[in-house]
Write a protein that holds these residues in place. Structure first.
Motif, mmCIF file in Angstrom:
data_model
loop_
_atom_site.group_PDB
_atom_site.id
_atom_site.type_symbol
_atom_site.label_atom_id
_atom_site.label_comp_id
_atom_site.label_asym_id
_atom_site.label_seq_id
_atom_site.Cartn_x
_atom_site.Cartn_y
_atom_site.Cartn_z
ATOM 1 N N ILE A 2 50.012 33.154 21.852
ATOM 2 C CA ILE A 2 48.837 32.686 22.578
ATOM 3 C C ILE A 2 48.045 33.909 23.033
ATOM 4 N N SER A 3 46.741 33.871 22.811
ATOM 5 C CA SER A 3 45.869 34.967 23.221
ATOM 6 C C SER A 3 44.848 34.449 24.223
ATOM 7 N N TYR A 4 44.589 35.244 25.240
ATOM 8 C CA TYR A 4 43.585 34.903 26.250
ATOM 9 C C TYR A 4 42.318 35.738 26.087
ATOM 10 N N ALA A 5 42.108 36.313 24.918
ATOM 11 C CA ALA A 5 40.910 37.121 24.673
ATOM 12 C C ALA A 5 39.643 36.295 24.892
ATOM 13 N N THR A 6 39.667 35.036 24.451
ATOM 14 C CA THR A 6 38.498 34.177 24.640
ATOM 15 C C THR A 6 38.249 33.892 26.120
ATOM 16 N N PHE A 7 39.311 33.888 26.911
ATOM 17 C CA PHE A 7 39.164 33.701 28.360
ATOM 18 C C PHE A 7 38.315 34.818 28.955
ATOM 19 N N TRP A 8 38.628 36.058 28.591
ATOM 20 C CA TRP A 8 37.875 37.194 29.132
ATOM 21 C C TRP A 8 36.436 37.180 28.632
ATOM 22 N N GLU A 9 36.222 36.728 27.402
ATOM 23 C CA GLU A 9 34.863 36.592 26.880
ATOM 24 C C GLU A 9 34.092 35.523 27.658
ATOM 25 N N THR A 10 34.757 34.418 27.947
ATOM 26 C CA THR A 10 34.139 33.343 28.729
ATOM 27 C C THR A 10 33.808 33.825 30.138
ATOM 28 N N MET A 11 34.717 34.591 30.715
ATOM 29 C CA MET A 11 34.460 35.143 32.051
ATOM 30 C C MET A 11 33.184 35.993 32.029
ATOM 31 N N GLU A 12 33.061 36.831 31.015
ATOM 32 C CA GLU A 12 31.886 37.709 30.914
ATOM 33 C C GLU A 12 30.607 36.899 30.721
ATOM 34 N N LYS A 13 30.664 35.892 29.839
ATOM 35 C CA LYS A 13 29.496 35.045 29.589
ATOM 36 C C LYS A 13 29.050 34.322 30.857
ATOM 37 N N ARG A 14 30.027 33.905 31.685
ATOM 38 C CA ARG A 14 29.720 33.164 32.908
ATOM 39 C C ARG A 14 29.365 34.094 34.077
ATOM 40 N N GLY A 15 29.516 35.401 33.866
ATOM 41 C CA GLY A 15 29.249 36.347 34.938
ATOM 42 C C GLY A 15 30.281 36.263 36.050
ATOM 43 N N ALA A 16 31.477 35.810 35.700
ATOM 44 C CA ALA A 16 32.559 35.654 36.678
ATOM 45 C C ALA A 16 33.438 36.894 36.693
ATOM 46 N N ALA A 17 34.014 37.164 37.840
ATOM 47 C CA ALA A 17 34.940 38.287 38.001
ATOM 48 C C ALA A 17 36.284 37.743 38.467
ATOM 49 N N THR A 18 37.285 38.584 38.437
ATOM 50 C CA THR A 18 38.592 38.142 38.920
ATOM 51 C C THR A 18 38.507 37.740 40.392
ATOM 52 N N TYR A 19 37.552 38.314 41.120
ATOM 53 C CA TYR A 19 37.313 37.906 42.513
ATOM 54 C C TYR A 19 37.019 36.409 42.582
ATOM 55 N N THR A 20 36.195 35.945 41.658
ATOM 56 C CA THR A 20 35.841 34.521 41.605
ATOM 57 C C THR A 20 37.088 33.671 41.451
ATOM 58 N N LEU A 21 37.976 34.092 40.555
ATOM 59 C CA LEU A 21 39.206 33.339 40.303
ATOM 60 C C LEU A 21 40.121 33.339 41.520
ATOM 61 N N GLN A 22 40.263 34.501 42.145
ATOM 62 C CA GLN A 22 41.186 34.628 43.258
ATOM 63 C C GLN A 22 40.688 33.951 44.527
ATOM 64 N N TYR A 23 39.477 34.243 44.917
ATOM 65 C CA TYR A 23 39.022 33.803 46.233
ATOM 66 C C TYR A 23 38.292 32.468 46.224
ATOM 67 N N LYS A 24 37.695 32.114 45.123
ATOM 68 C CA LYS A 24 37.016 30.831 45.049
ATOM 69 C C LYS A 24 37.864 29.784 44.338
ATOM 70 N N GLY A 25 38.769 30.247 43.479
ATOM 71 C CA GLY A 25 39.571 29.317 42.702
ATOM 72 C C GLY A 25 41.032 29.263 43.061
ATOM 73 N N GLY A 26 41.494 30.175 43.913
ATOM 74 C CA GLY A 26 42.892 30.163 44.330
ATOM 75 C C GLY A 26 43.874 30.645 43.275
ATOM 76 N N ILE A 27 43.408 31.386 42.284
ATOM 77 C CA ILE A 27 44.292 31.930 41.243
ATOM 78 C C ILE A 27 44.887 33.236 41.762
ATOM 79 N N SER A 28 46.199 33.361 41.683
ATOM 80 C CA SER A 28 46.867 34.547 42.225
ATOM 81 C C SER A 28 46.656 35.780 41.355
#
Length: 73
Positions: A2-28
């Motif tokens: 399983i590869s998450y390369a597309t995940f990082w591409e989607t993050m970039e396209k959406r202008g999202a950062a890991t901050y968004t995932l952690q503090y707005k989405g509750g992802i550790s």
């Protein structure tokens, strides 16, 4: 594998950062590390990522066959 390369591409396209995932989405931070290392994450996490990024599973994961780990039929 399983590869998450597309995940990082989607993050970039959406202008999202890991901050968004952690503090707005509750992802550790450990889950983000696992995604970065292409390690397993739960389906609950995948569901949360799809909700946070407003995307589908295809925008997060891809399957890449691994000949070494292939199961013979």
């Amino acid at each position: 594998m399983i590869s998450y390369a597309t995940f990082w591409e989607t993050m970039e396209k959406r202008g999202a950062a890991t901050y968004t995932l952690q503090y707005k989405g509750g992802i550790s931070s450990s889950t983000i590390r696992r995604l970065n290392a292409n390690e397993s994450v739960s389906t609950n996490t995948l569901d949360a990522l799809c909700q946070i990024l407003d995307c589908t599973l295809d925008d997060i994961v891809t399957y890449q066959p691994d000949d070494e780990g292939a199961v013979s039929k």
